[in-house]
Design a protein around this motif. Structure first.
Motif, PDB file in Angstrom:
ATOM      1  N   ASP A  62      -4.808  43.243  88.987  1.00  0.00           N
ATOM      2  CA  ASP A  62      -3.536  43.837  88.567  1.00  0.00           C
ATOM      3  C   ASP A  62      -2.342  43.148  89.206  1.00  0.00           C
ATOM      4  N   ASN A  63      -2.581  42.127  90.026  1.00  0.00           N
ATOM      5  CA  ASN A  63      -1.479  41.300  90.527  1.00  0.00           C
ATOM      6  C   ASN A  63      -2.020  39.945  90.961  1.00  0.00           C
ATOM      7  N   ASN A  64      -1.133  38.964  90.983  1.00  0.00           N
ATOM      8  CA  ASN A  64      -1.528  37.603  91.325  1.00  0.00           C
ATOM      9  C   ASN A  64      -2.061  37.483  92.743  1.00  0.00           C
ATOM     10  N   ASP A  65      -1.566  38.331  93.647  1.00  0.00           N
ATOM     11  CA  ASP A  65      -2.006  38.267  95.040  1.00  0.00           C
ATOM     12  C   ASP A  65      -3.518  38.428  95.146  1.00  0.00           C
ATOM     13  N   THR A  66      -4.045  39.400  94.403  1.00  0.00           N
ATOM     14  CA  THR A  66      -5.479  39.665  94.452  1.00  0.00           C
ATOM     15  C   THR A  66      -6.268  38.455  93.964  1.00  0.00           C
ATOM     16  N   MET A  67      -5.806  37.878  92.864  1.00  0.00           N
ATOM     17  CA  MET A  67      -6.493  36.721  92.293  1.00  0.00           C
ATOM     18  C   MET A  67      -6.497  35.533  93.255  1.00  0.00           C
ATOM     19  N   ILE A  68      -5.318  35.193  93.753  1.00  0.00           N
ATOM     20  CA  ILE A  68      -5.235  33.989  94.585  1.00  0.00           C
ATOM     21  C   ILE A  68      -5.930  34.197  95.923  1.00  0.00           C
ATOM     22  N   ALA A  69      -5.951  35.424  96.433  1.00  0.00           N
ATOM     23  CA  ALA A  69      -6.640  35.682  97.697  1.00  0.00           C
ATOM     24  C   ALA A  69      -8.133  35.390  97.567  1.00  0.00           C
ATOM     25  N   LYS A  70      -8.712  35.753  96.422  1.00  0.00           N
ATOM     26  CA  LYS A  70     -10.142  35.477  96.226  1.00  0.00           C
ATOM     27  C   LYS A  70     -10.406  33.980  96.184  1.00  0.00           C
TER      28      LYS A  70
END
Length: 350
Positions: A62-70
């Protein structure tokens, strides 16, 4: 869709390298897509699976932060991701994205609608579109329930000053979006680190916030559909929650100073199924398939001819987006730190 996370490129590169790379000879008959909710039409997935026999697995953030953190943590399970433009430069610098072999993408780039100036716009985040393919062209806007508010309302962010709807309005729980809107509405750049400009933007957000039920990035669509909220800042999620004539009581507009967003499709550098990823993207961007994207997202189509050949029309026009919105640039580390501090002060009521 959209808050920006900035970390030192050297740290990102180290984390990615620790995750190791995955070669195409380990490819399976599957495809793993990590994307936004509602983003990829079910019909496109089913038709692709039927044509190729490749099983598509969808996961959502639901946000780019989650995606890029993975990805930064070394995850190599995903083949395709959907970053927003202000993330792409950092992802390229950190070697998280595959440089595209455009020969494997059919006529995708030839079919892009020239009137959107996508190649010109891309110069600020992915010059030449060598790592990403524009997918969703839109502006973060404001949705109004006209049954509650009526048709005669202020079409600027100052709609949130209307005390008649105090407690029945929300804005995104996203400092990049909210501060960016305030800055651009006041005539400044969304990546400003000028403290005078930022304090004026902070004061404006605090004026709006005084009438909000909350800052919310997840439930505004459902809240609008249920009648809990009358006015919300964000994405046109309510249109994914209602059907038929129920949608007619909602209006979505881009206010002056809106944050333009282009969410893209990109292949990860460590994709275990790269060839399958290319096959899917070529299939997705065919005009006869991309019409399903218009039906689902109802954004101005980046593929020419799609709107003209569909009974479904965009929620707002490309012309309105170009007139009212501006694409944000990526924040550098110093600016992000300053803006995060101000956003935290707003959230804490300081």
């Amino acid at each position: 869709m959209k808050r920006f996370l900035f970390l030192m490129v050297s740290m990102l590169t180290l984390l990615v390298s620790c995750g190791g790379s995955t070669s195409d000879n380990m490819s399976t008959n599957e495809l793993n897509i990590y994307t936004w909710t509602y983003f990829v039409p079910d019909k496109v997935v089913k038709d692709f699976e039927a044509e190729t026999g490749i099983k598509v697995n969808l996961s959502y953030y639901d946000n780019n932060d989650t995606m890029i953190a993975k990805l930064m943590a070394g995850s190599s399970e995903y083949d395709i991701v959907s970053p927003s433009t202000d993330y792409i430069p950092v992802m390229i610098g950190a070697d998280l994205l595959e440089k595209l072999d455009k020969s494997k993408l059919g006529k995708t780039f030839e079919n892009m609608d020239e009137k959107l100036d996508l190649l010109e716009i891309s110069k600020v985040y992915d010059d030449g579109l060598n790592y990403s393919i524009p997918y969703s062209y839109m502006a973060t806007g404001i949705t109004v329930n006209t049954d509650m508010v009526g048709k005669d309302y202020v079409k600027t962010p100052d709609i949130f000053l209307d005390t008649k709807f105090k407690g029945r309005m929300t804005m995104l729980d996203d400092g990049r979006e909210v501060l960016g809107l305030a800055l651009q509405y006041l005539g400044y750049e969304s990546d400003s680190k000028n403290l005078d400009e930022l304090n004026k933007a902070k004061a404006k957000v605090q004026e709006w916030a005084a009438n909000l039920a909350k800052f919310d990035s997840n439930a505004s669509g459902k809240g609008m559909a249920s009648g809990e909220f009358a006015i919300v800042h964000g994405y046109p999620d309510v249109y994914y929650e209602v059907e038929g004539t129920d949608a007619n009581k909602f209006e979505y507009f881009a206010p002056q100073g809106a944050m333009m967003y282009i969410d893209s499709m990109a292949i990860t550098k460590t994709a275990p199924n790269k060839e399958n990823a290319y096959k899917f993207l070529e299939f997705l961007y065919r005009p006869e398939n991309f019409v399903e994207v218009l039906k689902v997202l109802r954004n101005p189509s980046i593929i020419k001819g799609v709107e003209e050949n569909s009974d479904v029309k965009p929620i707002i026009s490309a012309e309105e987006i170009r007139a009212k919105a501006k694409l944000p640039r990526a924040l550098d580390e110093e600016t992000k730190e300053i803006q995060d501090k101000i956003w935290n002060e707003i959230k804490l009521g300081k």
